[in-house]
Design a protein around this motif. Structure first.
Motif, PDB file in Angstrom:
ATOM      1  N   ASN A 143       0.815  -1.219   0.000  1.00 46.68           N
ATOM      2  CA  ASN A 143       0.000   0.000   0.000  1.00 46.68           C
ATOM      3  C   ASN A 143       0.845   1.265   0.000  1.00 46.68           C
ATOM      4  OD1 ASN A 143      -2.646  -1.055  -0.176  1.00 46.68           O
ATOM      5  ND2 ASN A 143      -2.571  -1.624   1.973  1.00 46.68           N
ATOM      6  N   GLU A 144       1.967   1.253   0.723  1.00 47.44           N
ATOM      7  CA  GLU A 144       2.850   2.425   0.723  1.00 47.44           C
ATOM      8  C   GLU A 144       3.422   2.684  -0.671  1.00 47.44           C
ATOM      9  OE1 GLU A 144       5.798   1.798   3.765  1.00 47.44           O
ATOM     10  OE2 GLU A 144       4.424   2.389   5.362  1.00 47.44           O
ATOM     11  N   LYS A 145       3.843   1.622  -1.340  1.00 44.99           N
ATOM     12  CA  LYS A 145       4.401   1.787  -2.686  1.00 44.99           C
ATOM     13  C   LYS A 145       3.334   2.246  -3.681  1.00 44.99           C
ATOM     14  CE  LYS A 145       7.718  -0.621  -4.365  1.00 44.99           C
ATOM     15  NZ  LYS A 145       8.583  -1.661  -4.906  1.00 44.99           N
ATOM     16  N   ASP A 171       0.616   4.006  -2.892  1.00 41.50           N
ATOM     17  CA  ASP A 171       0.318   5.401  -2.543  1.00 41.50           C
ATOM     18  C   ASP A 171       1.393   6.345  -3.069  1.00 41.50           C
ATOM     19  OD1 ASP A 171      -2.009   4.649  -1.278  1.00 41.50           O
ATOM     20  OD2 ASP A 171      -1.137   4.683   0.741  1.00 41.50           O
ATOM     21  N   LEU A 172       2.645   5.927  -2.984  1.00 40.39           N
ATOM     22  CA  LEU A 172       3.749   6.751  -3.477  1.00 40.39           C
ATOM     23  C   LEU A 172       3.659   6.937  -4.994  1.00 40.39           C
ATOM     24  CD1 LEU A 172       6.358   8.228  -2.699  1.00 40.39           C
ATOM     25  CD2 LEU A 172       7.574   6.083  -3.102  1.00 40.39           C
ATOM     26  N   GLU A 173       3.356   5.869  -5.693  1.00 43.87           N
ATOM     27  CA  GLU A 173       3.238   5.958  -7.152  1.00 43.87           C
ATOM     28  C   GLU A 173       2.072   6.867  -7.550  1.00 43.87           C
ATOM     29  OE1 GLU A 173       2.814   2.857 -10.843  1.00 43.87           O
ATOM     30  OE2 GLU A 173       4.305   2.414  -9.299  1.00 43.87           O
ATOM     31  N   ALA A 225       0.755   9.309  -5.638  1.00 44.47           N
ATOM     32  CA  ALA A 225       1.072  10.674  -5.216  1.00 44.47           C
ATOM     33  C   ALA A 225       2.008  11.371  -6.208  1.00 44.47           C
ATOM     34  CB  ALA A 225       1.700  10.669  -3.827  1.00 44.47           C
ATOM     35  N   ASN A 226       2.975  10.628  -6.716  1.00 41.68           N
ATOM     36  CA  ASN A 226       3.929  11.195  -7.673  1.00 41.68           C
ATOM     37  C   ASN A 226       3.385  11.237  -9.097  1.00 41.68           C
ATOM     38  OD1 ASN A 226       5.920  11.617  -5.740  1.00 41.68           O
ATOM     39  ND2 ASN A 226       6.758   9.555  -5.994  1.00 41.68           N
ATOM     40  N   GLN A 227       2.287  10.511  -9.327  1.00 40.25           N
ATOM     41  CA  GLN A 227       1.708  10.400 -10.672  1.00 40.25           C
ATOM     42  C   GLN A 227       2.754   9.935 -11.691  1.00 40.25           C
ATOM     43  OE1 GLN A 227      -1.794  11.170 -11.754  1.00 40.25           O
ATOM     44  NE2 GLN A 227      -1.856  10.537  -9.618  1.00 40.25           N
ATOM     45  N   ARG A 228       3.660   9.083 -11.232  1.00 40.55           N
ATOM     46  CA  ARG A 228       4.664   8.474 -12.107  1.00 40.55           C
ATOM     47  C   ARG A 228       4.412   6.967 -12.086  1.00 40.55           C
ATOM     48  NH1 ARG A 228      10.464  10.447 -11.024  1.00 40.55           N
ATOM     49  NH2 ARG A 228      10.636  10.280 -13.282  1.00 40.55           N
ATOM     50  N   GLU A 248      -3.727   5.298 -12.149  1.00 39.00           N
ATOM     51  CA  GLU A 248      -4.291   5.575 -10.828  1.00 39.00           C
ATOM     52  C   GLU A 248      -5.517   4.705 -10.575  1.00 39.00           C
ATOM     53  OE1 GLU A 248      -5.831   9.296  -8.066  1.00 39.00           O
ATOM     54  OE2 GLU A 248      -4.876   9.721  -9.996  1.00 39.00           O
TER      55      GLU A 248
END
Length: 123
Positions: free
Chosen positions: A79-81, A83-85, A87-90, A99
């Motif tokens: 979930n952290e990974k 969420d990070l992806e 958030a960065n929209q990368r 998304e």
């Protein structure tokens, strides 16, 4: 008399109760099925088809959704990974991440983890 006989048979287990168990209700309510060949199917999606995405987000700790215990204990990292992806929209193009499908993956993991926690985990 018939009620007494029916009670005897249902009490001894000869006739199964038609009332679904809490586990069966959870599976129905959350649209979760298990196929011996394909594995878990959530919301019509054979989740093992998402194994490459799962392996990526779990740092190769998981390559399928068959072991719900390992999924449960790896979910925080996954979930952290995700969420990070988001958030960065990368998004990782080779996995086809968007998304929308990452949020869907998080929801699938949540449903399977809730199922494991409530019904399969040894207490």
């Amino acid at each position: 008399m018939l009620n007494k006989l029916t009670g005897l048979f249902t009490g001894s287990g000869l006739f199964k109760s038609s009332k679904p168990s809490p586990e069966q209700l959870y599976l129905q309510d959350n649209n979760i099925q298990f196929d011996p060949e394909q594995g878990y199917i959530v919301d019509g999606i054979v989740v093992n088809q998402l194994s490459e995405r799962l392996a990526y987000f779990s740092n190769r700790k998981l390559n399928n959704f068959d072991d719900l215990k390992v999924l449960y204990f790896t979910a925080i990292l996954i979930n952290e990974k995700i969420d990070l992806e988001i958030a960065n929209q990368r998004f990782v193009a080779r996995l086809g991440n968007t998304e929308e499908n990452l949020l869907q993956l998080k929801q699938i993991i949540k449903k399977l983890n809730d199922y494991y926690r409530n019904f399969l985990r040894e207490k």
